[in-house]
Design a protein around this motif. Structure first.
Motif, PDB file in Angstrom:
ATOM      1  N   PRO A  10     -91.593   3.347 -39.991  1.00  0.00           N
ATOM      2  CA  PRO A  10     -90.482   3.907 -39.214  1.00  0.00           C
ATOM      3  C   PRO A  10     -89.191   4.169 -39.974  1.00  0.00           C
ATOM      4  N   LYS A  11     -89.120   3.837 -41.250  1.00  0.00           N
ATOM      5  CA  LYS A  11     -87.852   3.944 -41.976  1.00  0.00           C
ATOM      6  C   LYS A  11     -88.027   4.736 -43.262  1.00  0.00           C
ATOM      7  N   SER A  12     -86.902   4.978 -43.954  1.00  0.00           N
ATOM      8  CA  SER A  12     -86.915   5.814 -45.157  1.00  0.00           C
ATOM      9  C   SER A  12     -87.037   5.028 -46.449  1.00  0.00           C
ATOM     10  N   ILE A  13     -86.759   3.718 -46.409  1.00  0.00           N
ATOM     11  CA  ILE A  13     -86.950   2.837 -47.561  1.00  0.00           C
ATOM     12  C   ILE A  13     -87.620   1.551 -47.083  1.00  0.00           C
ATOM     13  N   CYS A  14     -88.113   0.758 -48.023  1.00  0.00           N
ATOM     14  CA  CYS A  14     -88.618  -0.588 -47.709  1.00  0.00           C
ATOM     15  C   CYS A  14     -87.610  -1.600 -48.243  1.00  0.00           C
ATOM     16  N   THR A  15     -87.350  -2.632 -47.428  1.00  0.00           N
ATOM     17  CA  THR A  15     -86.415  -3.689 -47.837  1.00  0.00           C
ATOM     18  C   THR A  15     -87.081  -5.035 -47.576  1.00  0.00           C
ATOM     19  N   SER A  16     -87.429  -5.747 -48.642  1.00  0.00           N
ATOM     20  CA  SER A  16     -88.184  -6.997 -48.519  1.00  0.00           C
ATOM     21  C   SER A  16     -87.308  -8.154 -48.992  1.00  0.00           C
ATOM     22  N   ILE A  17     -87.009  -9.066 -48.052  1.00  0.00           N
ATOM     23  CA  ILE A  17     -86.011 -10.114 -48.277  1.00  0.00           C
ATOM     24  C   ILE A  17     -86.675 -11.472 -48.479  1.00  0.00           C
ATOM     25  N   ASN A  18     -86.247 -12.199 -49.512  1.00  0.00           N
ATOM     26  CA  ASN A  18     -86.634 -13.595 -49.749  1.00  0.00           C
ATOM     27  C   ASN A  18     -88.143 -13.773 -49.837  1.00  0.00           C
ATOM     28  N   HIS A  19     -88.802 -14.300 -48.789  1.00  0.00           N
ATOM     29  CA  HIS A  19     -90.240 -14.560 -48.866  1.00  0.00           C
ATOM     30  C   HIS A  19     -91.073 -13.350 -48.452  1.00  0.00           C
ATOM     31  N   GLN A  20     -90.396 -12.231 -48.145  1.00  0.00           N
ATOM     32  CA  GLN A  20     -91.133 -10.998 -47.883  1.00  0.00           C
ATOM     33  C   GLN A  20     -91.565 -10.398 -49.221  1.00  0.00           C
ATOM     34  N   VAL A  21     -92.854 -10.110 -49.320  1.00  0.00           N
ATOM     35  CA  VAL A  21     -93.431  -9.645 -50.579  1.00  0.00           C
ATOM     36  C   VAL A  21     -93.226  -8.144 -50.755  1.00  0.00           C
ATOM     37  N   CYS A  22     -93.530  -7.375 -49.705  1.00  0.00           N
ATOM     38  CA  CYS A  22     -93.416  -5.918 -49.782  1.00  0.00           C
ATOM     39  C   CYS A  22     -93.450  -5.324 -48.378  1.00  0.00           C
ATOM     40  N   HIS A  23     -93.044  -4.052 -48.299  1.00  0.00           N
ATOM     41  CA  HIS A  23     -93.136  -3.248 -47.070  1.00  0.00           C
ATOM     42  C   HIS A  23     -92.281  -3.789 -45.926  1.00  0.00           C
ATOM     43  N   GLY A  24     -91.235  -4.562 -46.251  1.00  0.00           N
ATOM     44  CA  GLY A  24     -90.318  -5.021 -45.223  1.00  0.00           C
ATOM     45  C   GLY A  24     -89.605  -3.842 -44.573  1.00  0.00           C
ATOM     46  N   ILE A  25     -89.480  -3.883 -43.261  1.00  0.00           N
ATOM     47  CA  ILE A  25     -88.883  -2.785 -42.506  1.00  0.00           C
ATOM     48  C   ILE A  25     -87.392  -3.078 -42.285  1.00  0.00           C
ATOM     49  N   PRO A  26     -86.504  -2.163 -42.673  1.00  0.00           N
ATOM     50  CA  PRO A  26     -85.074  -2.384 -42.440  1.00  0.00           C
ATOM     51  C   PRO A  26     -84.781  -2.687 -40.967  1.00  0.00           C
ATOM     52  N   ASN A  27     -83.817  -3.610 -40.752  1.00  0.00           N
ATOM     53  CA  ASN A  27     -83.455  -3.989 -39.384  1.00  0.00           C
ATOM     54  C   ASN A  27     -81.970  -4.338 -39.317  1.00  0.00           C
ATOM     55  N   ASP A  28     -81.552  -4.937 -38.193  1.00  0.00           N
ATOM     56  CA  ASP A  28     -80.118  -5.187 -37.979  1.00  0.00           C
ATOM     57  C   ASP A  28     -79.668  -6.573 -38.418  1.00  0.00           C
ATOM     58  N   ARG A  29     -80.487  -7.282 -39.190  1.00  0.00           N
ATOM     59  CA  ARG A  29     -80.101  -8.610 -39.679  1.00  0.00           C
ATOM     60  C   ARG A  29     -79.184  -8.455 -40.893  1.00  0.00           C
ATOM     61  N   PRO A  30     -77.968  -9.004 -40.846  1.00  0.00           N
ATOM     62  CA  PRO A  30     -77.079  -8.902 -42.007  1.00  0.00           C
ATOM     63  C   PRO A  30     -77.622  -9.713 -43.195  1.00  0.00           C
ATOM     64  N   LEU A  31     -77.457  -9.175 -44.376  1.00  0.00           N
ATOM     65  CA  LEU A  31     -77.800  -9.929 -45.576  1.00  0.00           C
ATOM     66  C   LEU A  31     -76.811 -11.068 -45.761  1.00  0.00           C
ATOM     67  N   LYS A  32     -77.317 -12.198 -46.253  1.00  0.00           N
ATOM     68  CA  LYS A  32     -76.482 -13.386 -46.457  1.00  0.00           C
ATOM     69  C   LYS A  32     -76.314 -13.670 -47.944  1.00  0.00           C
ATOM     70  N   ASN A  33     -75.243 -14.355 -48.285  1.00  0.00           N
ATOM     71  CA  ASN A  33     -75.028 -14.792 -49.655  1.00  0.00           C
ATOM     72  C   ASN A  33     -76.231 -15.627 -50.109  1.00  0.00           C
ATOM     73  N   GLY A  34     -76.792 -15.271 -51.254  1.00  0.00           N
ATOM     74  CA  GLY A  34     -77.937 -16.004 -51.784  1.00  0.00           C
ATOM     75  C   GLY A  34     -79.284 -15.367 -51.496  1.00  0.00           C
ATOM     76  N   ASP A  35     -79.326 -14.413 -50.553  1.00  0.00           N
ATOM     77  CA  ASP A  35     -80.583 -13.691 -50.322  1.00  0.00           C
ATOM     78  C   ASP A  35     -80.974 -12.916 -51.574  1.00  0.00           C
ATOM     79  N   ILE A  36     -82.267 -12.692 -51.728  1.00  0.00           N
ATOM     80  CA  ILE A  36     -82.742 -11.692 -52.687  1.00  0.00           C
ATOM     81  C   ILE A  36     -83.461 -10.619 -51.890  1.00  0.00           C
TER      82      ILE A  36
END
Length: 267
Positions: A71-97
């Motif tokens: 459903p999105k134009s890029i993939c964003t995989s945060i912390n323990h997400q390996v790949c194909h993470g779907i962008p959403n409305d969760r703000p990134l936090k200090n220390g996230d990768i």
């Protein structure tokens, strides 16, 4: 399915698409900071690809057999997400990768690349994982030349990664790329030297190791796309698109803001 060999003109087209994909990551770099959502990063990327680059974001509505359209134009995989993470409305936090994976289609050619970003400060462990995953990718890239086999690339990545105490995800791999998003061959990030397909000039494929801080086992979330580590350990990934030349390799996904290759023997 056979491996498509690119002509010099084909390579020119892929060079442009690859640079554009990397320039999207350059543009996003200033925006990756605590408080921004991945939805906003997706909107920024989409606008840049469509309006500035006059190109097409390949992931949007991409639907391989058995998958719902992405459903999105890029993939964003945060912390323990390996790949194909779907962008959403969760703000990134200090220390996230976060891994941001961009694929641009320009004049029918695909350029595919991803980078890791440490949001804010980041722990020493998280930074080490991102840095060593980057080096693992380059350990594979520098193996590329005619006569080498894909198993040699996978072996170089696997042995380096496991020596650092990390694990390689095996269910996902690099891939041939060109007028199609995913072509032959599959490029495993583990393997035995001297095995699998022999490289010849004109082959183009991605090298994109996914490295877990813990165990290599993964699982898919209910959205049908996002892959996570089973043990919830951090995961990192970097990706470049590479052309096999007459004498070695050329990385096609480079731009002004691309991180330089790691120093030899840095790890």
């Amino acid at each position: 399915m056979s491996i498509t060999i690119k002509t010099a003109a084909d390579a020119d087209g892929m060079r442009i698409a690859g640079r554009l994909a990397s320039e999207v990551l350059d543009m996003l770099t200033l925006h990756v900071k605590p408080g921004i959502t991945t939805d906003e990063l997706d909107r920024l990327a989409h606008r840049h690809i469509v309006e500035v680059q006059d190109a097409v974001p390949a992931p949007l509505n991409y639907a391989p057999p058995g998958y719902t359209p992405y459903p999105k134009s890029i993939c964003t995989s945060i912390n323990h997400q390996v790949c194909h993470g779907i962008p959403n409305d969760r703000p990134l936090k200090n220390g996230d990768i976060v891994n941001i994976d961009v694929t641009v289609i320009k004049d029918g050619w695909h350029g595919d690349t991803s980078r890791m970003f440490v949001v804010g400060e980041g722990s020493i462990a998280a930074r080490r994982l991102c840095s060593l995953t980057y080096e693992a990718m380059w350990r594979g890239i520098v193996k590329v030349k005619p006569g080498v086999r894909l198993g040699d690339i996978g072996h170089a990545i696997q042995t380096f990664t496991e020596r650092q105490g990390f694990s390689i995800v095996r269910e996902f791999c690099g891939h041939g790329i060109g007028r199609k998003f995913h072509e032959e061959p599959q490029v495993l990030h583990y393997g035995r030297p001297g095995t699998l397909e022999e490289l010849v000039p004109g082959m183009v494929f991605t090298i994109e190791p996914m490295v877990n801080a813990g165990r290599r086992e993964i699982k898919e979330l209910g959205d049908g796309w996002t892959i996570v580590t089973k043990d919830r350990s951090l995961s990192a990934q970097w990706e470049h698109t590479v052309l096999v030349t007459d004498t070695g390799y050329e990385v096609l996904t480079l731009s002004a803001g691309s991180p330089p290759p790691p120093e030899p023997g840095a790890a």
